[in-house]
Motif scaffolding. Structure first.
Motif, PDB file in Angstrom:
ATOM      1  N   ILE A 172       0.858  -1.185   0.000  1.00  9.59           N
ATOM      2  CA  ILE A 172       0.000   0.000   0.000  1.00  9.59           C
ATOM      3  C   ILE A 172       0.890   1.230   0.000  1.00  9.59           C
ATOM      4  CG2 ILE A 172      -1.693   1.353   1.279  1.00  9.59           C
ATOM      5  CD1 ILE A 172      -2.995  -1.149   2.224  1.00  9.59           C
ATOM      6  N   TYR A 173       0.660   2.100  -0.973  1.00  6.94           N
ATOM      7  CA  TYR A 173       1.440   3.329  -1.126  1.00  6.94           C
ATOM      8  C   TYR A 173       0.604   4.530  -0.694  1.00  6.94           C
ATOM      9  CZ  TYR A 173       4.157   0.389  -4.388  1.00  6.94           C
ATOM     10  OH  TYR A 173       4.896  -0.622  -4.977  1.00  6.94           O
ATOM     11  N   THR A 174       1.191   5.425   0.094  1.00  9.16           N
ATOM     12  CA  THR A 174       0.520   6.664   0.470  1.00  9.16           C
ATOM     13  C   THR A 174       1.441   7.842   0.179  1.00  9.16           C
ATOM     14  OG1 THR A 174       1.323   6.841   2.770  1.00  9.16           O
ATOM     15  CG2 THR A 174      -0.592   5.421   2.376  1.00  9.16           C
ATOM     16  N   VAL A 175       0.856   8.892  -0.403  1.00  8.16           N
ATOM     17  CA  VAL A 175       1.582  10.138  -0.648  1.00  8.16           C
ATOM     18  C   VAL A 175       0.653  11.294  -0.313  1.00  8.16           C
ATOM     19  CG1 VAL A 175       2.794  11.602  -2.303  1.00  8.16           C
ATOM     20  CG2 VAL A 175       2.936   9.122  -2.522  1.00  8.16           C
ATOM     21  N   THR A 176       1.173  12.295   0.369  1.00  2.88           N
ATOM     22  CA  THR A 176       0.395  13.494   0.679  1.00  2.88           C
ATOM     23  C   THR A 176       1.336  14.685   0.798  1.00  2.88           C
ATOM     24  OG1 THR A 176      -1.141  14.518   2.265  1.00  2.88           O
ATOM     25  CG2 THR A 176       0.527  13.043   3.166  1.00  2.88           C
ATOM     26  N   PHE A 195       0.302  -4.794   9.001  1.00  2.12           N
ATOM     27  CA  PHE A 195       1.066  -3.961   8.083  1.00  2.12           C
ATOM     28  C   PHE A 195       2.417  -3.606   8.691  1.00  2.12           C
ATOM     29  CE2 PHE A 195      -3.301  -3.083   6.676  1.00  2.12           C
ATOM     30  CZ  PHE A 195      -3.174  -3.345   5.320  1.00  2.12           C
ATOM     31  N   LYS A 196       3.430  -3.575   7.832  1.00  2.59           N
ATOM     32  CA  LYS A 196       4.766  -3.191   8.256  1.00  2.59           C
ATOM     33  C   LYS A 196       5.324  -2.172   7.271  1.00  2.59           C
ATOM     34  CE  LYS A 196       9.358  -5.040   9.386  1.00  2.59           C
ATOM     35  NZ  LYS A 196      10.199  -6.262   9.469  1.00  2.59           N
ATOM     36  N   ARG A 197       5.872  -1.090   7.793  1.00  6.21           N
ATOM     37  CA  ARG A 197       6.387  -0.039   6.922  1.00  6.21           C
ATOM     38  C   ARG A 197       7.636  -0.511   6.187  1.00  6.21           C
ATOM     39  NH1 ARG A 197       7.247   6.394   8.391  1.00  6.21           N
ATOM     40  NH2 ARG A 197       7.622   7.076   6.235  1.00  6.21           N
ATOM     41  N   GLY A 227       5.628  22.554  -3.051  1.00  8.07           N
ATOM     42  CA  GLY A 227       5.200  21.990  -1.776  1.00  8.07           C
ATOM     43  C   GLY A 227       5.964  20.731  -1.411  1.00  8.07           C
ATOM     44  N   ASP A 228       5.806  20.301  -0.175  1.00  7.99           N
ATOM     45  CA  ASP A 228       6.435  19.068   0.292  1.00  7.99           C
ATOM     46  C   ASP A 228       5.592  17.863  -0.113  1.00  7.99           C
ATOM     47  OD1 ASP A 228       8.560  20.379   1.618  1.00  7.99           O
ATOM     48  OD2 ASP A 228       7.244  20.819   3.319  1.00  7.99           O
ATOM     49  N   LYS A 229       6.261  16.728  -0.252  1.00  3.71           N
ATOM     50  CA  LYS A 229       5.569  15.478  -0.547  1.00  3.71           C
ATOM     51  C   LYS A 229       6.060  14.418   0.417  1.00  3.71           C
ATOM     52  CE  LYS A 229       5.252  16.677  -5.459  1.00  3.71           C
ATOM     53  NZ  LYS A 229       5.672  16.338  -6.837  1.00  3.71           N
ATOM     54  N   PHE A 230       5.123  13.822   1.122  1.00  5.91           N
ATOM     55  CA  PHE A 230       5.469  12.839   2.142  1.00  5.91           C
ATOM     56  C   PHE A 230       5.019  11.453   1.684  1.00  5.91           C
ATOM     57  CE2 PHE A 230       4.595  16.916   4.217  1.00  5.91           C
ATOM     58  CZ  PHE A 230       5.792  17.135   4.890  1.00  5.91           C
ATOM     59  N   LEU A 231       5.969  10.535   1.646  1.00  5.33           N
ATOM     60  CA  LEU A 231       5.712   9.169   1.184  1.00  5.33           C
ATOM     61  C   LEU A 231       5.805   8.191   2.337  1.00  5.33           C
ATOM     62  CD1 LEU A 231       5.595   6.958  -1.159  1.00  5.33           C
ATOM     63  CD2 LEU A 231       8.104   7.035  -1.077  1.00  5.33           C
ATOM     64  N   ALA A 232       4.883   7.254   2.383  1.00  3.27           N
ATOM     65  CA  ALA A 232       4.965   6.140   3.332  1.00  3.27           C
ATOM     66  C   ALA A 232       4.368   4.913   2.645  1.00  3.27           C
ATOM     67  CB  ALA A 232       4.212   6.449   4.625  1.00  3.27           C
ATOM     68  N   VAL A 233       5.095   3.806   2.677  1.00  2.00           N
ATOM     69  CA  VAL A 233       4.686   2.596   1.977  1.00  2.00           C
ATOM     70  C   VAL A 233       4.692   1.433   2.955  1.00  2.00           C
ATOM     71  CG1 VAL A 233       5.153   1.085   0.006  1.00  2.00           C
ATOM     72  CG2 VAL A 233       5.738   3.524  -0.118  1.00  2.00           C
ATOM     73  N   PHE A 234       3.680   0.581   2.850  1.00  2.00           N
ATOM     74  CA  PHE A 234       3.509  -0.494   3.827  1.00  2.00           C
ATOM     75  C   PHE A 234       3.245  -1.822   3.132  1.00  2.00           C
ATOM     76  CE2 PHE A 234       2.309   3.539   5.584  1.00  2.00           C
ATOM     77  CZ  PHE A 234       2.922   3.561   6.815  1.00  2.00           C
TER      78      PHE A 234
END
Length: 243
Positions: A172-176, A195-197, A227-234
């Protein structure tokens, strides 16, 4: 011009100015949406050609104008991908865009489709247990007010549904561009036992990651505004409570 289309595409693709709609939609409200009563009742033949025994494996939740789908389609030509968008005009644009690309480039973009639906309510109606290998949440609505945090696409209840439809090992990919939302999503994923990052080092070998930041219209807007872009993938892991 959209960075994901060349000059020839721009000449025939539908124009976004005719499909504009409010940036946000209330996911809790009752919308007139047709949805299957279960995954086995979903007719995918109307969305993909020569589907045979294939099943959708990638889902872009809140796909916007479809930039990520169009980007990933040639990268994974044998993988069926689905964009899910709640806004009527925006989903209409993605459907028309895919149809135009298919007509312009016969044999290509046959593996992508879009439906108008409310993924927060009906996701398990479309996908079986462990069916998906990738889910994308790119620039989801931050719902800034505390009273509306329950509307956020990442929350405790919905994470249970995502864990259900994503296969073990699925991503699962998240970007904001909103730091508070990024921290909210990370917190909820890290608190969930399934889930594990994925570390930044591991992500360097993932070809999808570099496409996440600018493939969508929202991502392009953030870039233009510096702007900033924050990525977190699990990663969906095995249930630690089942031996």
């Amino acid at each position: 011009m959209d960075v994901n289309m060349d000059t020839s595409e721009a000449l025939i693709l539908p124009q976004k100015k005719f499909y504009r709609q409010r940036a946000h939609s209330n996911p809790i409200a009752d919308h007139c949406i047709d949805y299957p009563i279960s995954p086995k009742h979903m007719n995918w033949d109307k969305y993909y050609t020569n589907i045979k025994e294939k099943k959708v494996e990638f889902a872009d939740i809140g796909c916007g104008y479809g930039g990520l789908l169009i980007t990933l389609s040639p990268m994974f030509p044998d993988t069926l991908m689905l964009g899910m968008e709640i806004r009527v005009k925006v989903s209409d644009y993605v459907m028309d865009r895919i149809a135009a690309l298919r007509e312009q480039k016969p044999g290509e973009y046959q593996n992508v489709a879009c439906i108008r639906t409310n993924a927060m309510k009906y996701l398990p109606n479309y996908f079986e247990k462990g069916q998906l290998k990738k889910i994308f949440f790119l620039y989801p609505d931050p719902h800034f007010k505390k009273a509306k945090h329950k509307w956020r696409i990442i929350n405790k209840t919905l994470l249970a549904e995502y864990a259900y439809v994503v296969a073990e090992g699925g991503i699962i990919y998240t970007v904001t561009d909103v730091k508070d939302l990024h921290e909210w999503m990370v917190m909820h994923f890290e608190e969930h036992p399934l889930f594990k990052r994925i570390t930044e080092e591991e992500l360097k070998s993932d070809p999808v990651v570099e496409k996440l930041f600018a493939s969508s219209e929202e991502g392009q807007k953030v870039t233009r505004n510096h702007g900033d872009k924050f990525l977190a993938v699990f990663r969906r892991i095995a249930d630690p409570f089942i031996s």
